[in-house]
Write an enzyme that holds these catalytic residues in place. Sequence first.
Site, PDB file in Angstrom:
ATOM      1  N   LYS A  53      -0.094  -1.844   5.967  1.00 34.22           N
ATOM      2  CA  LYS A  53       1.238  -2.243   5.493  1.00 34.22           C
ATOM      3  C   LYS A  53       1.194  -2.614   4.012  1.00 34.22           C
ATOM      4  O   LYS A  53       2.076  -2.258   3.239  1.00 34.22           O
ATOM      5  CB  LYS A  53       1.775  -3.409   6.337  1.00 34.22           C
ATOM      6  CG  LYS A  53       2.146  -2.962   7.748  1.00 34.22           C
ATOM      7  CD  LYS A  53       2.520  -4.089   8.675  1.00 34.22           C
ATOM      8  CE  LYS A  53       2.740  -3.520  10.086  1.00 34.22           C
ATOM      9  NZ  LYS A  53       3.201  -4.504  11.057  1.00 34.22           N
ATOM     10  N   GLN A  97       2.750 -10.781  11.913  1.00 35.55           N
ATOM     11  CA  GLN A  97       2.073  -9.805  12.775  1.00 35.55           C
ATOM     12  C   GLN A  97       1.822 -10.395  14.162  1.00 35.55           C
ATOM     13  O   GLN A  97       1.300 -11.496  14.293  1.00 35.55           O
ATOM     14  CB  GLN A  97       0.754  -9.374  12.104  1.00 35.55           C
ATOM     15  CG  GLN A  97       0.058  -8.213  12.762  1.00 35.55           C
ATOM     16  CD  GLN A  97       0.772  -6.869  12.588  1.00 35.55           C
ATOM     17  OE1 GLN A  97       1.626  -6.707  11.717  1.00 35.55           O
ATOM     18  NE2 GLN A  97       0.463  -5.918  13.445  1.00 35.55           N
ATOM     19  N   ASP A 120      11.424  -6.649  11.050  1.00 37.10           N
ATOM     20  CA  ASP A 120      10.976  -6.172  12.359  1.00 37.10           C
ATOM     21  C   ASP A 120      12.161  -5.971  13.305  1.00 37.10           C
ATOM     22  O   ASP A 120      12.023  -5.309  14.333  1.00 37.10           O
ATOM     23  CB  ASP A 120      10.066  -7.232  13.017  1.00 37.10           C
ATOM     24  CG  ASP A 120       8.591  -7.021  12.730  1.00 37.10           C
ATOM     25  OD1 ASP A 120       8.176  -5.860  12.601  1.00 37.10           O
ATOM     26  OD2 ASP A 120       7.863  -8.032  12.662  1.00 37.10           O
TER      27      ASP A 120
HETATM   28  N1  L34 Z   1       5.449  -8.280  13.884  1.00 39.27           N
HETATM   29  N2  L34 Z   1       3.766  -7.118  14.948  1.00 39.27           N
HETATM   30  C1  L34 Z   1       4.899  -7.106  14.237  1.00 39.27           C
HETATM   31  N3  L34 Z   1       5.508  -5.965  13.839  1.00 39.27           N
HETATM   32  C2  L34 Z   1       4.969  -4.754  14.173  1.00 39.27           C
HETATM   33  O1  L34 Z   1       5.601  -3.626  13.841  1.00 39.27           O
HETATM   34  C3  L34 Z   1       3.772  -4.722  14.893  1.00 39.27           C
HETATM   35  N4  L34 Z   1       3.116  -3.550  15.215  1.00 39.27           N
HETATM   36  C4  L34 Z   1       2.433  -3.456  16.508  1.00 39.27           C
HETATM   37  C5  L34 Z   1       1.512  -4.675  16.622  1.00 39.27           C
HETATM   38  N5  L34 Z   1       2.105  -5.908  16.106  1.00 39.27           N
HETATM   39  C6  L34 Z   1       3.196  -5.936  15.303  1.00 39.27           C
HETATM   40  C7  L34 Z   1       2.467  -2.768  14.317  1.00 39.27           C
HETATM   41  O2  L34 Z   1       2.600  -2.879  13.115  1.00 39.27           O
HETATM   42  C8  L34 Z   1       1.664  -2.160  16.367  1.00 39.27           C
HETATM   43  N6  L34 Z   1       1.681  -1.866  14.947  1.00 39.27           N
HETATM   44  C9  L34 Z   1       0.933  -0.827  14.325  1.00 39.27           C
HETATM   45  C10 L34 Z   1       1.049  -0.535  12.985  1.00 39.27           C
HETATM   46  C11 L34 Z   1       0.305   0.468  12.395  1.00 39.27           C
HETATM   47  C12 L34 Z   1      -0.582   1.206  13.133  1.00 39.27           C
HETATM   48  C13 L34 Z   1      -0.696   0.919  14.482  1.00 39.27           C
HETATM   49  C14 L34 Z   1       0.058  -0.080  15.072  1.00 39.27           C
HETATM   50  C15 L34 Z   1      -1.401   2.257  12.470  1.00 39.27           C
HETATM   51  O3  L34 Z   1      -1.521   2.275  11.278  1.00 39.27           O
HETATM   52  N7  L34 Z   1      -2.009   3.164  13.271  1.00 39.27           N
HETATM   53  C16 L34 Z   1      -2.849   4.241  12.773  1.00 39.27           C
HETATM   54  C17 L34 Z   1      -4.308   4.031  13.138  1.00 39.27           C
HETATM   55  C18 L34 Z   1      -4.863   2.713  12.756  1.00 39.27           C
HETATM   56  C19 L34 Z   1      -6.304   2.532  13.206  1.00 39.27           C
HETATM   57  O4  L34 Z   1      -7.149   3.291  12.719  1.00 39.27           O
HETATM   58  O5  L34 Z   1      -6.572   1.647  14.038  1.00 39.27           O
HETATM   59  C20 L34 Z   1      -2.399   5.529  13.452  1.00 39.27           C
HETATM   60  O6  L34 Z   1      -2.625   6.595  12.887  1.00 39.27           O
HETATM   61  O7  L34 Z   1      -1.857   5.471  14.555  1.00 39.27           O
END
Ligand code: L34
Length: 286
Positions: A53, A97, A120
């Site tokens: 982020k 988060q 959010d």
């Molecule tokens: N307050 N909490 C709040 N807002 C959110 O919108 C979230 N979320 C979820 C968990 N808690 C939160 C996220 O940001 C899940 N989440 C989230 C954000 C980004 C990614 C995954 C979940 C992400 O960047 N995923 C990458 C891989 C990351 C890795 O290598 O672990 C992807 O390509 O899916």
Amino acid sequence: MAALINGKEVSAKVRESVRLETEEFKKRTGVTPGLAVILVGDDPASKIYVGNKKKACLEEGFNSFEHILPESTTETELLELIKKLNADPAVHGILCQLPLPKHINERAVIEAISPEKDVDAFHPQNVGRIMTGNYKFLPCTPAGIMELIHSTGISVSGKRCTVVGRSNIVGKPMAMLLLHENGTVNICHSKTADLKAECLRADILVAAVGKAKLITEDMVKEGAVVIDVGMNRNEQGKLCGDVDFENVSKKASFITPVPGGVGPMTIAMLMRNTLTAAKTAAGEIS
Ligand code: L34
């Protein structure tokens, strides 16, 4: 064989449009959008997401205010910080988060964030606005999923949509957004009597449970669009979703991968919401 819905590509397009709009907005108003992200504790997955982020903020030309707090932080301390951020004019969006450590009341924290800065869209006021269809922010993950579905060219209208999972963050708002686009929506959960039968009816299937390989090939209708919101680690520590990708992709028409599917879209939509919050604060959106 299913076509891959490329979340990296779709998110890059959203991010680029936000970047260009931000450039114009800054020229017009002299204001730089600012996002404050709070992370309590040291959950390794949360650290990665929060890091992604911050990186996204910098690429958009936003200010990023990171607050990394120890696991021992009290609820009172966290609420004090939110109060300060609510009052800070340089901060347009605030995100705490999740999940939070057990000793902190998640609901109290969500409700403490000013609805105008709630990028959010978790605050009850914003949730209520989504229910009635009169909203400024949509929750990032469900909004990102709608963009992924749109990228397939398939219309939701009249389709049978099954959402597996009923969390406040994904399942419930996801169902509402599909309903807004005239889908016939079905929400499944741990007490659903026959999950397989419910899934087999779906033209659009969204899996948001957090259980690796919950959705197997025999549960998916031929030609369905399959969206995988799961972020699980398997025995080897490898990231995997809720869908048995290898086998389900033989049956689906479109499928999202993990990683590179829904995750990057969550971040792109967060960037869009932050710009919207900054524009609203500047009086450009009422
Ligand atoms: N307050 N909490 C709040 N807002 C959110 O919108 C979230 N979320 C979820 C968990 N808690 C939160 C996220 O940001 C899940 N989440 C989230 C954000 C980004 C990614 C995954 C979940 C992400 O960047 N995923 C990458 C891989 C990351 C890795 O290598 O672990 C992807 O390509 O899916």
